[in-house]
Design a protein around this motif. Structure first.
Motif, PDB file in Angstrom:
ATOM      1  N   SER A 225       0.960  -1.207  -0.002  1.00 32.21           N
ATOM      2  CA  SER A 225      -0.003  -0.069   0.086  1.00 32.21           C
ATOM      3  C   SER A 225       0.732   1.173  -0.012  1.00 32.21           C
ATOM      4  O   SER A 225       2.111   1.182   0.055  1.00 32.21           O
ATOM      5  CB  SER A 225      -0.965  -0.029   1.154  1.00 32.21           C
ATOM      6  N   GLU A 226       0.171   2.418  -0.006  1.00 31.74           N
ATOM      7  CA  GLU A 226       0.880   3.792  -0.164  1.00 31.74           C
ATOM      8  C   GLU A 226       1.730   3.920   1.248  1.00 31.74           C
ATOM      9  O   GLU A 226       2.877   4.169   1.353  1.00 31.74           O
ATOM     10  CB  GLU A 226      -0.179   4.673  -0.440  1.00 31.74           C
ATOM     11  N   ALA A 227       0.925   3.696   2.141  1.00 29.33           N
ATOM     12  CA  ALA A 227       1.351   3.885   3.794  1.00 29.33           C
ATOM     13  C   ALA A 227       2.568   2.722   3.735  1.00 29.33           C
ATOM     14  O   ALA A 227       3.632   3.248   4.342  1.00 29.33           O
ATOM     15  CB  ALA A 227       0.555   3.491   4.795  1.00 29.33           C
TER      16      ALA A 227
ATOM     17  N   LEU B 222       2.295  -1.746  10.379  1.00 34.01           N
ATOM     18  CA  LEU B 222       2.753  -1.638   8.994  1.00 34.01           C
ATOM     19  C   LEU B 222       4.030  -2.538   8.827  1.00 34.01           C
ATOM     20  O   LEU B 222       4.010  -3.011   7.646  1.00 34.01           O
ATOM     21  CB  LEU B 222       2.969  -0.211   8.503  1.00 34.01           C
ATOM     22  N   LEU B 223       5.012  -2.391   9.740  1.00 38.18           N
ATOM     23  CA  LEU B 223       6.155  -3.354   9.635  1.00 38.18           C
ATOM     24  C   LEU B 223       5.805  -4.740   9.635  1.00 38.18           C
ATOM     25  O   LEU B 223       6.119  -5.490   8.951  1.00 38.18           O
ATOM     26  CB  LEU B 223       7.137  -2.946  11.004  1.00 38.18           C
ATOM     27  N   ASN B 224       4.903  -4.938  10.398  1.00 37.16           N
ATOM     28  CA  ASN B 224       4.317  -6.424  10.571  1.00 37.16           C
ATOM     29  C   ASN B 224       3.874  -6.939   9.231  1.00 37.16           C
ATOM     30  O   ASN B 224       3.928  -8.058   9.024  1.00 37.16           O
ATOM     31  CB  ASN B 224       3.343  -6.645  11.978  1.00 37.16           C
ATOM     32  N   ARG B 225       2.964  -6.127   8.649  1.00 39.93           N
ATOM     33  CA  ARG B 225       2.380  -6.590   7.500  1.00 39.93           C
ATOM     34  C   ARG B 225       3.246  -6.688   6.504  1.00 39.93           C
ATOM     35  O   ARG B 225       3.446  -7.642   5.631  1.00 39.93           O
ATOM     36  CB  ARG B 225       1.506  -5.258   6.940  1.00 39.93           C
ATOM     37  N   LEU B 226       4.313  -5.830   6.244  1.00 40.54           N
ATOM     38  CA  LEU B 226       5.338  -5.947   5.165  1.00 40.54           C
ATOM     39  C   LEU B 226       6.203  -7.198   5.609  1.00 40.54           C
ATOM     40  O   LEU B 226       6.501  -8.080   4.702  1.00 40.54           O
ATOM     41  CB  LEU B 226       6.358  -4.621   5.464  1.00 40.54           C
ATOM     42  N   LEU B 227       6.286  -7.700   6.761  1.00 40.84           N
ATOM     43  CA  LEU B 227       7.098  -8.747   7.292  1.00 40.84           C
ATOM     44  C   LEU B 227       6.332  -9.949   6.688  1.00 40.84           C
ATOM     45  O   LEU B 227       6.939 -10.926   6.125  1.00 40.84           O
ATOM     46  CB  LEU B 227       7.160  -8.679   8.796  1.00 40.84           C
TER      47      LEU B 227
END
Length: 123
Positions: A6-8, A44-49
């Motif tokens: 996502s953008e974020a 957001l870090l967790n989602r990216l992980l």
């Protein structure tokens, strides 16, 4: 493999593309001007992980995050997606759109001319 972010999430990735590895606290500090809560950034870090865009290495009581998704790969995917959605995958109508709206500077035009010349010379 294409990873959709996502953008974020892209803003978090930008921080890590610029310098890595970083702790969650360092990423939060870098994004302090966004008005986001630390919990949002950690989510957001967790989602990216979970998406496989980041790695996390435990160091003591904290994790160090680093990008697995290369900025160039993400940019290529995003650029092609934009071209496909907005201009049927064609670059010329994109350039025409910007030229019609006076969004191209003289430097931009010179750069485009050089690019076209280089492309012609490669063929």
């Amino acid at each position: 493999m294409t990873i959709q972010i996502s953008e974020a999430e892209a803003q978090v990735m930008q921080v890590l593309w610029e310098r890595h590895p970083q702790t969650a606290e360092e990423v939060c500090a870098a994004l302090a001007g966004q008005g986001w809560q630390d919990a949002t950034i950690k989510t957001l870090l967790n989602r990216l992980l979970n998406k496989g865009a980041l790695s996390a290495r435990k160091e003591g009581r904290r994790y160090l995050y680093a990008p697995l998704l290369a900025r160039e790969d993400w940019l290529a995917t995003e650029s092609q997606g934009f071209l496909d959605r907005m201009f049927n995958g064609r670059l010329a109508p994109l350039v025409a759109h910007f030229s019609q709206h006076k969004a191209l500077s003289k430097a931009d035009i010179a750069e485009l001319k050089k690019l076209v010349k280089d492309l012609e010379n490669d063929k």
